[in-house]
Design a protein around this motif. Structure first.
Motif, PDB file in Angstrom:
ATOM      1  N   LYS A  24     -23.310  51.866 -35.848  1.00 59.69           N
ATOM      2  CA  LYS A  24     -22.066  52.547 -35.535  1.00 59.69           C
ATOM      3  C   LYS A  24     -20.917  51.550 -35.629  1.00 59.69           C
ATOM      4  N   ASN A  25     -20.256  51.211 -34.551  1.00 56.23           N
ATOM      5  CA  ASN A  25     -19.126  50.272 -34.617  1.00 56.23           C
ATOM      6  C   ASN A  25     -19.474  48.864 -34.152  1.00 56.23           C
ATOM      7  N   ARG A  26     -20.730  48.603 -33.886  1.00 62.14           N
ATOM      8  CA  ARG A  26     -21.122  47.258 -33.453  1.00 62.14           C
ATOM      9  C   ARG A  26     -21.095  46.322 -34.653  1.00 62.14           C
ATOM     10  N   LYS A  27     -20.518  45.158 -34.478  1.00 63.67           N
ATOM     11  CA  LYS A  27     -20.282  44.265 -35.619  1.00 63.67           C
ATOM     12  C   LYS A  27     -21.088  42.975 -35.613  1.00 63.67           C
ATOM     13  N   VAL A  28     -21.561  42.521 -34.458  1.00 60.50           N
ATOM     14  CA  VAL A  28     -22.299  41.259 -34.400  1.00 60.50           C
ATOM     15  C   VAL A  28     -23.782  41.576 -34.279  1.00 60.50           C
ATOM     16  N   ILE A  29     -24.543  41.091 -35.263  1.00 54.03           N
ATOM     17  CA  ILE A  29     -25.960  41.408 -35.358  1.00 54.03           C
ATOM     18  C   ILE A  29     -26.752  40.111 -35.393  1.00 54.03           C
ATOM     19  N   LEU A  78     -17.302  40.156 -44.187  1.00 54.79           N
ATOM     20  CA  LEU A  78     -18.638  40.138 -43.591  1.00 54.79           C
ATOM     21  C   LEU A  78     -19.078  38.688 -43.597  1.00 54.79           C
ATOM     22  N   TYR A  79     -19.499  38.205 -42.443  1.00 48.00           N
ATOM     23  CA  TYR A  79     -19.997  36.838 -42.342  1.00 48.00           C
ATOM     24  C   TYR A  79     -21.518  36.861 -42.283  1.00 48.00           C
ATOM     25  N   HIS A  80     -22.124  36.037 -43.107  1.00 47.43           N
ATOM     26  CA  HIS A  80     -23.576  35.843 -43.103  1.00 47.43           C
ATOM     27  C   HIS A  80     -23.770  34.411 -42.617  1.00 47.43           C
ATOM     28  N   GLY A 104     -14.104  40.321 -35.096  1.00 47.08           N
ATOM     29  CA  GLY A 104     -14.040  41.772 -35.281  1.00 47.08           C
ATOM     30  C   GLY A 104     -14.652  42.221 -36.597  1.00 47.08           C
ATOM     31  N   ASP A 105     -15.076  41.258 -37.403  1.00 49.11           N
ATOM     32  CA  ASP A 105     -15.730  41.562 -38.679  1.00 49.11           C
ATOM     33  C   ASP A 105     -17.238  41.579 -38.486  1.00 49.11           C
ATOM     34  N   ASP A 122     -21.894  42.489 -26.488  1.00 45.15           N
ATOM     35  CA  ASP A 122     -22.291  43.693 -27.224  1.00 45.15           C
ATOM     36  C   ASP A 122     -23.020  43.389 -28.538  1.00 45.15           C
ATOM     37  N   THR A 123     -23.590  42.198 -28.648  1.00 41.66           N
ATOM     38  CA  THR A 123     -24.361  41.832 -29.842  1.00 41.66           C
ATOM     39  C   THR A 123     -25.577  42.736 -29.978  1.00 41.66           C
TER      40      THR A 123
END
Length: 141
Positions: A24-29, A78-80, A104-105, A122-123
């Motif tokens: 959904k809107n979660r950005k840090v994985i 997007l950061y990898h 925020g990315d 919220d990771t």
């Protein structure tokens, strides 16, 4: 309750789409998994779905790869990130990891256990596991 999806390499694109839908809107994985579990392959599939035009590769030596993609006419990043070679959180901070995590990315981070204290509350945590010769499982915890 964790969500688990099993897949094979030919199903990686569908799995990447499923992951994006689940995020959904979660950005840090934070991606946990052994060497060869398919972390970079999954991130590459996500980049492909987002229509990243850059060549996607493992940032093992550069630590951070930044990719750009277009969403509704707006250029996004997007950061990898691959923390495998880092010793500790201080080294991660010096490398700029913290800036990416709070940008925020999208930030897809391999080997997050090297700097766990830096991650936002919220990771989203993923566990990739090898299941036999050809199958993988992806767990969203």
């Amino acid at each position: 309750m964790p969500t688990i999806r099993k897949y094979t390499l030919p199903e990686i694109d569908q799995t990447a789409q499923w992951l994006l839908d689940e995020l959904k809107n979660r950005k840090v994985i934070a991606l946990h998994g052994t060497m060869g579990a398919g972390k970079t392959t999954l991130i590459s599939a996500v980049c492909s779905l987002l229509k990243v035009e850059d060549v996607v590769s493992s940032p093992t030596f550069s630590v951070i790869n930044e990719y750009r993609y277009n969403e509704n006419g707006i250029t996004k990043r997007l950061y990898h990130i691959d923390l495998y070679r880092l010793k500790d959180e201080e080294e991660a901070i010096r490398t700029g990891v913290e800036d990416c995590l709070y940008s925020g990315d999208y930030c897809f981070v391999e080997w997050p256990e090297r700097a766990e204290a830096l991650f936002p509350d919220d990771t989203t945590t993923l566990y990739l596991r090898v299941e036999g010769d050809t199958e993988r499982s992806l767990e969203i915890a």
